[in-house]
Scaffold this motif. Structure first.
Motif, PDB file in Angstrom:
ATOM      1  N   THR A  91      11.201  -5.855   4.837  1.00  8.51           N
ATOM      2  CA  THR A  91      10.400  -5.212   3.992  1.00  8.51           C
ATOM      3  C   THR A  91      10.456  -5.906   2.667  1.00  8.51           C
ATOM      4  O   THR A  91       9.497  -6.312   1.962  1.00  8.51           O
ATOM      5  CB  THR A  91      10.598  -3.749   3.933  1.00  8.51           C
ATOM      6  OG1 THR A  91      11.069  -3.421   5.269  1.00  8.51           O
ATOM      7  CG2 THR A  91       9.642  -3.078   3.160  1.00  8.51           C
ATOM      8  N   SER A  95       7.854  -7.959   0.436  1.00  9.77           N
ATOM      9  CA  SER A  95       7.475  -7.727  -0.797  1.00  9.77           C
ATOM     10  C   SER A  95       7.622  -8.751  -1.877  1.00  9.77           C
ATOM     11  O   SER A  95       6.837  -8.968  -2.565  1.00  9.77           O
ATOM     12  CB  SER A  95       8.413  -6.330  -1.216  1.00  9.77           C
ATOM     13  OG  SER A  95       8.591  -5.824  -0.394  1.00  9.77           O
ATOM     14  N   THR A 104       0.018 -11.753   1.983  1.00  8.90           N
ATOM     15  CA  THR A 104       0.719 -11.063   2.945  1.00  8.90           C
ATOM     16  C   THR A 104       1.505 -11.530   4.287  1.00  8.90           C
ATOM     17  O   THR A 104       0.732 -12.256   4.770  1.00  8.90           O
ATOM     18  CB  THR A 104       0.126  -9.692   3.328  1.00  8.90           C
ATOM     19  OG1 THR A 104      -0.699  -9.176   2.213  1.00  8.90           O
ATOM     20  CG2 THR A 104       0.899  -8.710   3.953  1.00  8.90           C
ATOM     21  N   ARG A 220       5.628  -2.092   1.847  1.00  7.84           N
ATOM     22  CA  ARG A 220       6.407  -2.460   0.903  1.00  7.84           C
ATOM     23  C   ARG A 220       7.199  -1.836  -0.183  1.00  7.84           C
ATOM     24  O   ARG A 220       6.858  -0.744  -0.275  1.00  7.84           O
ATOM     25  CB  ARG A 220       5.382  -3.751   0.051  1.00  7.84           C
ATOM     26  CG  ARG A 220       4.634  -4.518   0.837  1.00  7.84           C
ATOM     27  CD  ARG A 220       4.080  -5.634   0.033  1.00  7.84           C
ATOM     28  NE  ARG A 220       3.377  -5.131  -1.260  1.00  7.84           N
ATOM     29  CZ  ARG A 220       2.113  -4.773  -1.183  1.00  7.84           C
ATOM     30  NH1 ARG A 220       1.511  -4.701  -0.029  1.00  7.84           N
ATOM     31  NH2 ARG A 220       1.528  -4.094  -2.322  1.00  7.84           N
TER      32      ARG A 220
END
Lengths: 1168, 365
Positions: A91, A95, A104, A220
């Motif tokens: 994660t 991010s 992404t 995120r």
């Protein structure tokens, strides 16, 4: 009244208002640094403060270390994200990637490189929970984001990882606390943060940065928090780590298998592979020919290294300008193992990844640049011929600008090999672009066939290397259909072209002429020179070339002093050293070329050189009498006067004169040429030169004098400024500047790579041969693939002596001769150490087990690692079955050797079988007389402490010997001989090949050496039990000692003092008479009887009386004690009360005092 | 388990010494074959065998395999051990032949080296012990190897009988310094040693006088010492020689020497030596031609920085040495003219990126 002007404002000069204003003004002034605020109150305090400041300054200093990473274009900083599973690593990675690239990431695999700033790039790597990965990551990471689950606390893996980091040079660590949202109560959150921070700080250092990430939004972390984190990452400064500063290394971000498919098919995939790895060079310069170690694989030889265009280039002015136009393309990310990007550049190909299915003409879906490129290539409406024709025309008609569109020309040429025109033009464009780069040192060389073959190849590589860059790729969108395969062909063509040039000189000449005419570049190429020399062969070519010839010949002769390129002669020819020198001695280069061309002649020369047996390997050259004769000439003697301090001081004239002399001797070739036709422009500059030289010399002299003066008179003042620390730092920076400057003028990347290797920060493609096929078959991008360069010494094997300490959290002790896994240098391997301690600096004494809380030495067989390298050791790397702390020891390498001297104690025991006075015959210690002979003169000892010596072997019982002692030994004594037995570590080296397994954590189970016990358990073999080794109850027989009997005769002769005193107390026993008093019979008279009875009664009475009195006294004493205790208690309570009172008053007083001191200010504050 | 690692192949007996030295320093095994295969006395010479023995003594764990005919050897280098050693040289070569490779190795040994070596101290082929003491060792000082570096000449020994003895003491370094020696400066002094053993002691004075007749014109600061060894210390054979060196303001050294030959007057020897020195001076540069390989080796072994040195054109030995350095260490030197602006400049600037060689043999324990 209305038109009367208002009174001007007059600020009050006195009174409350004025005071207030004055005060505020004063305050304004004080906003800066108030010197008085920190002024010491007393002289002593000032002194102390001064000393403290100096101390603090000293602590700030660190040993100056050279940073080998270039400042202008450093490699991306490796940011490793480490933590236990489920803590939110992926994660965070997503991010961060989102923050930097606005893209992404669906699935994060392998390293991801992003641009983070003007001069900074980051490579993110996620580290999985395998200890092997943690070790490898710990060795390469520049910055570690250590993730901690706040709802759970610190976990064992975190501590293990920190210990690994410590052993391999501690990189920077930022802690990241996650899952804070899982804790409900705010107070608990605060407490947890505090507790974790405290623990984290003790582990790293006080004040280490710790980040808190709250909950997850849209998969995120919150953008603001990530932004903050990225700011912290961007300002992070890195101190060079010693090991990484001495080794080159590459974190591979891409791997390709180059093995021919057919070979793989025929060998059923089991053949060794040829593999290319891609990545940024880090650490020091990577040189070709260095060996590399891939942790988890093996030591491998680099077959070749190519410099590629940077796939993730730093922003420059140009790209910045473009960024504003289209924000979208700005953010570059390079992650070939993950799913972003989509276009990959190889040495000779461009790969476009199209995710999912793709239909042409589907315009509503946005196309990536790669797809767009392919579609552009497909959208061609003219034929190849037309394109060829067009390009040809364009090239002929246009100037240098047209030359830059090389790709199109290349493409056009590939279909048609016979099309000389196009091939020429292509070549022209190539050499043209190259010549723009080339400096003059490239020009006057290359007369051999050998380098002709070499260098055009290099140029080709350069060309392709450049073409692979992102910047230049945009020009590739030409309207000529060229697919990957065709491009490949093109490359081959280029190579064959350069080959072709060798046997066909006419073609070369023609080509070059064409180029000259169009390009109007004055810098002549290598080929030009070649054609100068064998111009007679060139006659068949174009007339235009002939026109140019004379001019060029003139130009060539004007560049008269033809320097030979020593580097080329030495490194890229196979001339013998004698030939190289002879060329230098002034033999014209034409001759040399001829010499080389005639193969038979070449060999003849070599024969002469090698066949001469008289040439000795000697350092002095024999004195050549002819050479020395020239020194009889006065002029000659005078010619070197300027080389002495007494000679005319360094004026340009004299120097020049001296060098003219050289010319006269060695440069007859130059004279020949010089006579022919010098361009008119060449002659005038000479006097100007001397004039300028004189001026320059004068200024230089003045400068030197000034410097001398400065040194003499200024230094005492500058001295204290230039302390050791700054001097070292200056020296380092000076050397670094020199490093950059020295090879800055080499433009050819091949030549540059030859002398300095590949600088850190360059993106390279490394080709490795004979890589185990399992690496490819079981490749998993989640496991880092590191290429660690090895120093020459590190390829060897030997015995390593290390200082080692068992980790205090590791629960078991370590045993000698048990296998242990080391992580040392780049390598991970299992080996068998022997532990030892230094015994009074006399010997290394083996230890069975590592000592508690203490360092000891360990010696084992393994790859040579430089002394002072840290390491950590493990008993096992697998997490199954070993829930505890796995780092079993840490330490540092001390010594490398090819042999070891470790001894263990051995006691040989024997028993005396015949005892003389001080001599005894001892048996059962040795088995042969030879063994005894070896130990003659050795010290022996009995258990009771009688010392002795081995004398000589006896004949009869084998191995028995005669020994003398300082006293008579007992027959019951055991005699022992203390000796030292040398032990050798086992030559066992088992590299951990975890990357070659399908299940990377299975290595321990499958390939590691196991302990005997583990093998027995696995095989179901019971532990052998020797009868001798079992414990039995010790039965000690009672020993009777006979009394010492001194013969009567002797007793008589002894003096009284020495006589045994055998008089015992006389007691009546059975059969033995007592003394007279004991044995007499007493008969009492009745009166006497009564008297005795009375006396007895009186005694009894008195006894009782005394007893009673005593009891009473005791009672009284008790009572008194009780009373006293009571009083004491009372007194104490009173005392307490009193003390309380006193303390109260004291407290009040101090409080009042304190208030008095600070009272004024507080009052003032209240007022304000 | 121990793999042999990389083997570097060579053929021929040329440049035997520096190949062995490079092999030991780099740790790569070396295989040299075709050593005088066509000679009527094929294979290794006695002095080469002796050199191998000396290297075996200096190192620990070195494996030397010599083929039956002696025409091929394989050397698997161990570590350089150092310590206190003694070596007797054969009379076919002088001590200089053996001392030169040892000088290259000794700074990188485990313990400081204390080598006593016996044989011929001065001959025509190799550097005499005087030159090694006065010129070779100061070259090591350029690289930070200075404390405890010493060569003591205990006895002199002239060919053919020899009988000399020298002691070589060398400290251990962790890493050599990077050299940046571009400006040779100007010659400020000339020194020399002339010695005559088992001949008339006047010979040395005659050599000095002859030499001064040439050199006096250049500089007044000339001291030529007459070194006298008597009795036991003067070896077994008669002989005399003159070794001179010139030192510049930046302490670059040029050296030359001439040794006695039958039928040549001492004056001629003196003249020869001084003329040889002049031609050496004329070559210029910061390092004289006899020490090019030593300096280049130390530059190769320097830290990972650019080292530079200005020298005259390479000798054949140097050229081969540069090639061999490339095959052992992968280092290529940049050899370019020292002064690009000056078209007549014959001197060359040798620059290289050091390997960052760290003395792995040195122990911390």
């Amino acid at each position: 009244m209305d038109d009367r002007p208002h009174k001007a404002h007059r600020p009050s000069q006195s009174g409350a208002k004025a005071e207030k204003k004055a005060k505020s003004k004063g305050k304004e002034k004080q906003q800066g640094f108030n010197e008085k605020a920190f002024a010491p109150k007393s002289g002593r305090r000032a002194d102390r403060q001064g000393r403290r400041n100096v101390e603090r300054d000293q602590t700030r200093l660190h040993v100056p270390l050279v940073n080998r990473t270039p400042d202008d274009e450093p490699p991306p900083v490796i940011v490793a994200i480490v933590g236990p599973p489920g803590v939110g690593k992926t994660t965070l990675l997503k991010s961060l990637v989102r923050r930097y690239t606005k893209q992404t990431l669906n699935e994060a695999k392998g390293p991801i490189t992003v641009v983070s700033g003007k001069k900074k790039r980051l490579t993110f790597v996620e580290c999985n929970n395998d200890l092997n990965s943690m070790i490898d990551i710990g060795k390469i990471a520049d910055l570690v984001l250590l993730m901690i689950d706040a709802s759970f606390g610190l976990e064992m893996e975190t501590f293990e990882f920190l210990n690994i980091l410590q052993a391999h040079g501690f990189p920077k660590v930022i802690g990241v606390l996650t899952h804070l949202d899982l804790i409900k109560k705010a107070a608990t959150v605060r407490a947890t943060k505090k507790a974790l921070k405290k623990r984290f700080w003790t582990e790293i250092y006080q004040g280490a940065k710790l980040f808190y990430l709250s909950g997850v939004l849209n998969g995120r972390y919150p953008d603001t928090e990530i932004l903050n984190l990225s700011r912290f990452i961007s300002v992070m400064k890195f101190r060079p780590l010693v090991f990484r500063n001495t080794h080159p290394y590459v974190l591979a971000d891409r791997i390709e298998d180059l093995t021919p498919r057919e070979q793989i098919r025929t060998s059923k995939g089991k053949c060794d592979r040829t593999v290319t790895l891609y990545g940024y060079v880090r650490g020091t310069n990577l040189r070709e020919g260095t060996k590399v170690h891939i942790p988890g694989v093996a030591d491998l030889d680099i077959k070749s290294v190519q410099l590629l265009g940077d796939p993730c280039p730093m922003p420059n002015a140009d790209s910045e300008r473009r960024r504003k136009l289209s924000e979208k393309k700005a953010l570059v990310v390079h992650a070939p193992m993950s799913d972003i990007g989509g276009v990959m550049y190889d040495k000779d190909a461009v790969w476009v990844n199209v995710p999912g299915n793709f239909t042409r003409g589907n315009t509503d879906i946005l196309q990536g640049e790669g797809e767009q490129m392919v579609m552009d290539l497909q959208d061609v409406d003219e034929t190849l011929d037309a394109a060829v024709a067009r390009s040809q025309i364009k090239l002929l008609g246009s100037s240098s600008k047209a030359l830059s569109i090389g790709p199109s020309n290349q493409d056009t040429s590939l279909d048609d090999d016979d099309d000389e025109e196009s091939s020429e033009s292509e070549d022209g464009s190539e050499s043209g672009s190259e010549e723009e780069l080339d400096s003059e040192d490239e020009e006057g060389n290359s007369d051999e066939d050998g380098d002709e073959e070499d260098f055009p190849l290099g140029e080709d590589q350069l060309q392709h290397g450049e073409n692979t860059g992102r910047m230049s790729r945009r020009t590739l969108t030409r309207s000529v259909p060229s697919l990957k395969g065709k491009e490949k062909q093109n490359v081959e063509y280029a190579e064959s072209d350069s080959d072709l040039g060798d046997d066909d000189d006419g073609a070369w000449g023609g080509k070059r002429v064409r180029f000259d005419a169009e390009d109007e570049l004055d810098v002549p190429s290598d080929e030009e020179e070649l054609s100068d020399e064998d111009g007679d062969q060139d006659e068949g070519s174009a007339p235009r070339w002939k026109v140019n010839l004379s001019a060029r010949a003139e130009a060539a002769s004007s560049r008269k002093p033809r320097r030979k390129d020593w580097m080329k002669l030495i490194y890229s020819t196979n001339l013998s050293p004698e030939q190289v020198l002879r060329e230098g001695a002034g033999v014209s280069e034409v001759e040399a070329v001829e010499e080389d061309e005639g193969d038979d002649e070449f060999f003849k020369i070599k024969k002469r050189a090698t066949g001469d047996e008289e040439t000795l390997d000697m350092s002095k050259e024999p004195l050549n009498s002819d050479d020395l004769k020239q020194w009889e000439d006065e002029e000659m003697l005078d010619s070197i006067r300027h080389l002495f301090i007494t000679g005319s001081s360094g004026s340009g004239d004299n120097d020049h004169g001296g060098e003219e002399d050289y010319e006269e001797e060695g440069g007859d070739f130059e004279d020949l040429e010089g006579g022919s036709s010098k361009p008119a422009g060449e002659q005038p500059p000479a006097p100007v030169d001397t004039e300028e030289a004189r001026v320059a010399a004068l200024t230089a002299k003045k400068e030197a004098l000034k410097r001398k003066f400065d040194e003499q008179y200024d230094d005492p003042e500058e001295g204290p400024n230039q302390d050791f620390y700054t001097a070292q730092k200056d020296e380092i920076s000076r050397q670094l500047a020199l490093n950059i400057a020295e090879f800055a003028d080499i433009q050819d990347p091949a030549a540059r790579a030859l002398v300095e290797g590949f600088r850190p920060g360059s993106y390279v493609r490394i080709e490795l041969e004979s890589v185990p096929c399992e690496l490819i078959e079981h490749f998993d991008p989640h496991y880092p693939l590191v290429l660690g360069g090895l120093l020459p010494a590190e390829e060897r094997f030997g015995f390593l002596q290390v200082r080692l300490k068992r980790h205090r959290w590791f629960t078991k002790t370590l045993k000698t001769n048990d296998p242990l896994i080391f992580s040392m240098g780049w390598r991970r391997f299992q080996t068998i150490p022997i532990y030892s301690l230094d015994d009074h600096s006399i010997r290394m004494r083996m230890l069975k087990y590592t000592p508690e809380h203490m360092h000891c030495y360990a010696t084992f067989y393994g790859p040579v690692t430089l002394p002072n390298t840290g390491f950590c050791a493990f008993n096992t790397l697998s997490s199954e079955k070993h829930p505890g702390f796995r780092v079993s020891a840490t330490g540092v390498v001390l010594d490398v050797d090819k042999s070891v001297k470790i001894v263990k104690k051995i006691k040989l025991t024997g028993i005396p079988f015949k005892i003389f006075k001080n001599t005894a015959f001892v048996k059962d210690m040795f088995s042969t007389a030879l063994e005894v002979a070896k130990f003659e003169g050795a010290h022996v000892r009995t258990v009771s402490g009688i010392r002795g010596q081995v004398k000589k072997a006896l004949t009869r019982p084998d191995g028995a010997f005669r020994a003398t002692f300082e006293d008579k030994v007992l027959a019951s004594d055991i005699i022992f001989l203390r000796a030292w037995y040398s032990v050798q570590p086992r030559k066992f080296y088992n590299p951990i090949t975890s990357l070659l397994l399908s299940n990377k954590e299975q290595w321990a189970q499958e390939h590691a050496m196991r302990l005997t016990g583990a093998v027995r358990i696995a095989q179901g073999i019971p532990t052998p039990l020797r009868a001798d080794s079992t414990y039995k109850k010790v039965e000690r027989p009672h020993r009777r000692f006979n009394p010492l009997i001194v013969p009567k005769k002797l007793q008589a002769a002894l003096p009284y003092a020495s006589k045994p005193k055998l008089v015992k107390a006389q007691k009546a026993k059975d059969g033995v008479r007592g003394t007279y008093m004991q044995r007499r019979a007493v008969v009492m008279e009745p009166e006497e009887k009564r008297a005795v009875a009375l006396m007895q009664q009186m005694r009894a009475l008195r006894k009782e009386k005394v007893q009673k009195r005593r009891d009473k006294k005791e009672e009284k004493r008790e009572e008194k004690k009780k009373k006293e205790a009571k009083e004491e208690e009372k007194k104490e309570s009173k005392d307490k009360e009193r003390k309380k009172e006193v303390m109260k008053t004291i407290g009040m007083k101090t409080k009042r005092d304190a208030e008095k001191e600070s009272g004024g200010s507080r009052k003032r504050r209240k007022k304000v | 388990m121990a793999s042999l690692g990389t083997i570097v192949h060579f053929s021929g007996h040329y440049h035997f010494r520096h190949r062995l030295v490079l092999s030991i320093l780099s740790g790569k095994s070396v295989r040299i074959d075709k050593i005088r295969p066509d000679d009527k006395n094929p294979g290794l010479r006695d002095y080469e065998i002796s050199l191998l023995r000396l290297l075996e003594k200096v190192t620990n764990g070195t494996v030397i395999e010599i083929s039956v005919t002696g025409t091929a050897i394989l050397l698997k280098p161990g570590i350089i051990a150092g310590g206190s050693l003694t070596h007797d040289c054969p009379l076919s070569r002088s001590i200089g032949y053996f001392l030169e490779p040892v000088v290259m190795l000794a700074p990188f040994s485990k313990k400081p080296l204390h080598l006593t070596i016996r044989g011929i101290t001065t001959d025509d082929n190799d550097l005499s012990v005087d030159l090694i003491r006065t010129v070779t060792l100061p070259h090591l000082q350029l690289f930070g190897i200075s404390d405890g570096l010493e060569l003591r000449i205990k006895k002199r020994g002239s060919p053919p009988e020899g009988g000399g003895e020298v002691q070589f003491l060398c400290p251990v370094v962790k890493q050599v310094k990077t050299l940046n020696f571009v400006d040779p400066g100007k010659i400020k002094r000339i020194r020399g040693i002339s010695h005559a053993v088992r001949v008339n002691p006047q010979f040395s004075n005659r050599m000095i006088e002859a030499s001064r007749s040439i050199l006096n014109r250049y500089i007044p600061d000339i001291y030529l010492y007459s070194d006298v060894y008597k009795g036991e210390e003067s070896g077994k054979s008669p002989g005399y020689a003159l070794s001179i060196l010139a030192e510049t303001t930046n302490s670059a050294l040029y050296c030359a020497e001439a040794t006695s030959k039958p039928g040549v007057a001492p004056e001629d020897i003196g003249l020869q030596a001084s003329r040889a020195l002049l031609s050496e001076i004329k070559q210029g540069g910061c390092v004289d031609r006899k020490h090019q390989t030593l300096v280049l080796l130390m530059m190769t072994l320097g830290s990972e920085d650019v080292g530079r040195c200005r020298m005259s054109a390479p000798t054949t030995r140097t050229i081969q040495f540069l090639r061999d350095v490339k095959s052992f260490f992968g280092i290529s030197f940049r050899v370019a003219t020292a002064d690009p602006s000056d078209p007549d400049c014959v001197q060359l600037l040798y620059s290289c990126y050091g390997t960052g060689y760290v003395n792995a043999n040195r122990s911390l324990a």
